[in-house]
Design a protein around this motif. Structure first.
Motif, PDB file in Angstrom:
ATOM      1  N   UNK A  87       7.686  16.360   2.026  1.00 51.83           N
ATOM      2  CA  UNK A  87       7.129  15.553   3.111  1.00 51.83           C
ATOM      3  C   UNK A  87       6.176  14.491   2.571  1.00 51.83           C
ATOM      4  N   UNK A  88       5.345  14.865   1.608  1.00 50.72           N
ATOM      5  CA  UNK A  88       4.397  13.910   1.028  1.00 50.72           C
ATOM      6  C   UNK A  88       5.137  12.765   0.328  1.00 50.72           C
ATOM      7  N   UNK A  89       6.164  13.088  -0.464  1.00 55.02           N
ATOM      8  CA  UNK A  89       6.922  12.055  -1.158  1.00 55.02           C
ATOM      9  C   UNK A  89       7.716  11.191  -0.182  1.00 55.02           C
ATOM     10  N   UNK A  90       8.196  11.790   0.896  1.00 58.55           N
ATOM     11  CA  UNK A  90       8.935  11.029   1.900  1.00 58.55           C
ATOM     12  C   UNK A  90       8.024  10.023   2.583  1.00 58.55           C
ATOM     13  N   UNK A  91       6.836  10.457   2.963  1.00 62.19           N
ATOM     14  CA  UNK A  91       5.860   9.550   3.580  1.00 62.19           C
ATOM     15  C   UNK A  91       5.481   8.454   2.590  1.00 62.19           C
ATOM     16  N   UNK A  92       5.246   8.841   1.352  1.00 63.09           N
ATOM     17  CA  UNK A  92       4.899   7.885   0.300  1.00 63.09           C
ATOM     18  C   UNK A  92       5.998   6.850   0.115  1.00 63.09           C
ATOM     19  N   UNK A  93       7.237   7.295   0.075  1.00 63.28           N
ATOM     20  CA  UNK A  93       8.370   6.392  -0.102  1.00 63.28           C
ATOM     21  C   UNK A  93       8.548   5.470   1.104  1.00 63.28           C
ATOM     22  N   UNK A  94       8.346   6.021   2.302  1.00 60.46           N
ATOM     23  CA  UNK A  94       8.467   5.193   3.508  1.00 60.46           C
ATOM     24  C   UNK A  94       7.452   4.053   3.494  1.00 60.46           C
ATOM     25  N   UNK A  95       6.203   4.375   3.200  1.00 62.93           N
ATOM     26  CA  UNK A  95       5.171   3.330   3.177  1.00 62.93           C
ATOM     27  C   UNK A  95       5.397   2.352   2.022  1.00 62.93           C
ATOM     28  N   UNK A  96       5.919   2.834   0.899  1.00 63.20           N
ATOM     29  CA  UNK A  96       6.215   1.929  -0.221  1.00 63.20           C
ATOM     30  C   UNK A  96       7.329   0.956   0.147  1.00 63.20           C
ATOM     31  N   UNK A  97       8.348   1.440   0.853  1.00 63.48           N
ATOM     32  CA  UNK A  97       9.417   0.538   1.295  1.00 63.48           C
ATOM     33  C   UNK A  97       8.879  -0.452   2.312  1.00 63.48           C
ATOM     34  N   UNK A  98       7.956  -0.005   3.143  1.00 55.27           N
ATOM     35  CA  UNK A  98       7.382  -0.874   4.162  1.00 55.27           C
ATOM     36  C   UNK A  98       6.648  -2.064   3.544  1.00 55.27           C
ATOM     37  N   UNK A  99       5.939  -1.841   2.436  1.00 57.47           N
ATOM     38  CA  UNK A  99       5.133  -2.921   1.855  1.00 57.47           C
ATOM     39  C   UNK A  99       5.745  -3.538   0.602  1.00 57.47           C
ATOM     40  N   UNK A 100       6.973  -3.159   0.239  1.00 62.38           N
ATOM     41  CA  UNK A 100       7.478  -3.574  -1.072  1.00 62.38           C
ATOM     42  C   UNK A 100       7.632  -5.084  -1.225  1.00 62.38           C
ATOM     43  N   UNK A 101       8.031  -5.794  -0.198  1.00 59.40           N
ATOM     44  CA  UNK A 101       8.184  -7.252  -0.342  1.00 59.40           C
ATOM     45  C   UNK A 101       6.842  -7.946  -0.517  1.00 59.40           C
ATOM     46  N   UNK A 102       5.859  -7.512   0.233  1.00 61.90           N
ATOM     47  CA  UNK A 102       4.533  -8.119   0.141  1.00 61.90           C
ATOM     48  C   UNK A 102       3.859  -7.748  -1.172  1.00 61.90           C
ATOM     49  N   UNK A 103       4.060  -6.522  -1.611  1.00 64.22           N
ATOM     50  CA  UNK A 103       3.385  -6.027  -2.806  1.00 64.22           C
ATOM     51  C   UNK A 103       3.784  -6.799  -4.060  1.00 64.22           C
ATOM     52  N   UNK A 104       5.040  -7.208  -4.134  1.00 64.51           N
ATOM     53  CA  UNK A 104       5.533  -7.882  -5.344  1.00 64.51           C
ATOM     54  C   UNK A 104       4.969  -9.290  -5.522  1.00 64.51           C
ATOM     55  N   UNK A 105       4.329  -9.845  -4.513  1.00 65.56           N
ATOM     56  CA  UNK A 105       3.723 -11.174  -4.630  1.00 65.56           C
ATOM     57  C   UNK A 105       2.366 -11.130  -5.317  1.00 65.56           C
ATOM     58  N   UNK A 106       1.799  -9.964  -5.505  1.00 64.04           N
ATOM     59  CA  UNK A 106       0.470  -9.838  -6.082  1.00 64.04           C
ATOM     60  C   UNK A 106       0.542  -9.486  -7.557  1.00 64.04           C
ATOM     61  N   UNK A 107      -0.576  -9.701  -8.244  1.00 57.53           N
ATOM     62  CA  UNK A 107      -0.661  -9.317  -9.651  1.00 57.53           C
ATOM     63  C   UNK A 107      -0.695  -7.792  -9.747  1.00 57.53           C
TER      64      UNK A 107
END
Length: 176
Positions: A87-107
């Motif tokens: 459950x913890x990894x699933x939640x972690x993966x869901x939130x990572x997918x949610x922010x992945x496009x925005x996250x890659x624009x940062x250093x």
């Protein structure tokens, strides 16, 4: 996607490298749990760091299903509440997918600051499930684990993107 100025063009990720790095992180987590400090509350979850990294960089290859599977493997290894890590990894993966496009624009250091709440939320989910299952509170040292995981983000970025980096100076043998 438009690239930022100075951003390096990367080769495609090799699927064998992706899954091999996930399996290596799983094995390192297992060794870490059996090592000198055992299941210390402050010890970082290396599998979570690698899962978030590949979920951000390759969301079509490593997704919520892979996170659930690796979580079940960690649950079986630790012999705790089945589904706690899943459950913890699933939640972690869901939130990572949610922010992945925005996250890659940062250093990379800014990325580390932005994935810290993800790691904190995953450990919070894990703690709540452990407490609901009748487990004991691991102590306030548990707060160190997401901090260490966020500090490991630049190291993971360097190591896991190394095979994809192109040659910085093209020549006749390396045209790109």
């Amino acid at each position: 996607m438009i690239m930022r100025q100075g951003q390096q063009l990367l080769l495609p990720a090799n699927p064998l490298f992706i899954w091999g790095s996930l399996l290596l992180a799983l094995l390192l987590n297992m060794l870490q749990n059996m090592g000198l400090w055992g299941r210390a509350a402050w010890s970082p979850d290396l599998l979570a760091v690698v899962l978030v990294f590949w979920t951000v960089h390759q969301p079509l290859r490593v997704s919520i299903g892979a996170a659930f599977f690796f979580g079940l493997l960690m649950d079986v290894h630790q012999g705790g509440l089945l589904g706690q890590h899943a459950m913890a990894y699933t939640v972690l993966s869901f939130f990572a997918i949610t922010i992945h496009r925005r996250l890659l624009w940062f250093s990379v250091p800014s990325q580390a600051a932005q994935v810290f709440p993800l790691f904190l939320a995953a450990h919070g989910v894990e703690l709540v499930l452990r407490m609901l299952g009748g487990g004991t509170f691991p102590g306030i040292a548990m707060v160190l684990s997401p901090v260490i995981e966020a500090l490991l983000w630049p190291v993971a970025s360097i190591l896991l993107l190394a095979p994809q980096r192109r040659a910085p100076n093209p020549d006749a043998n390396r045209p790109l």
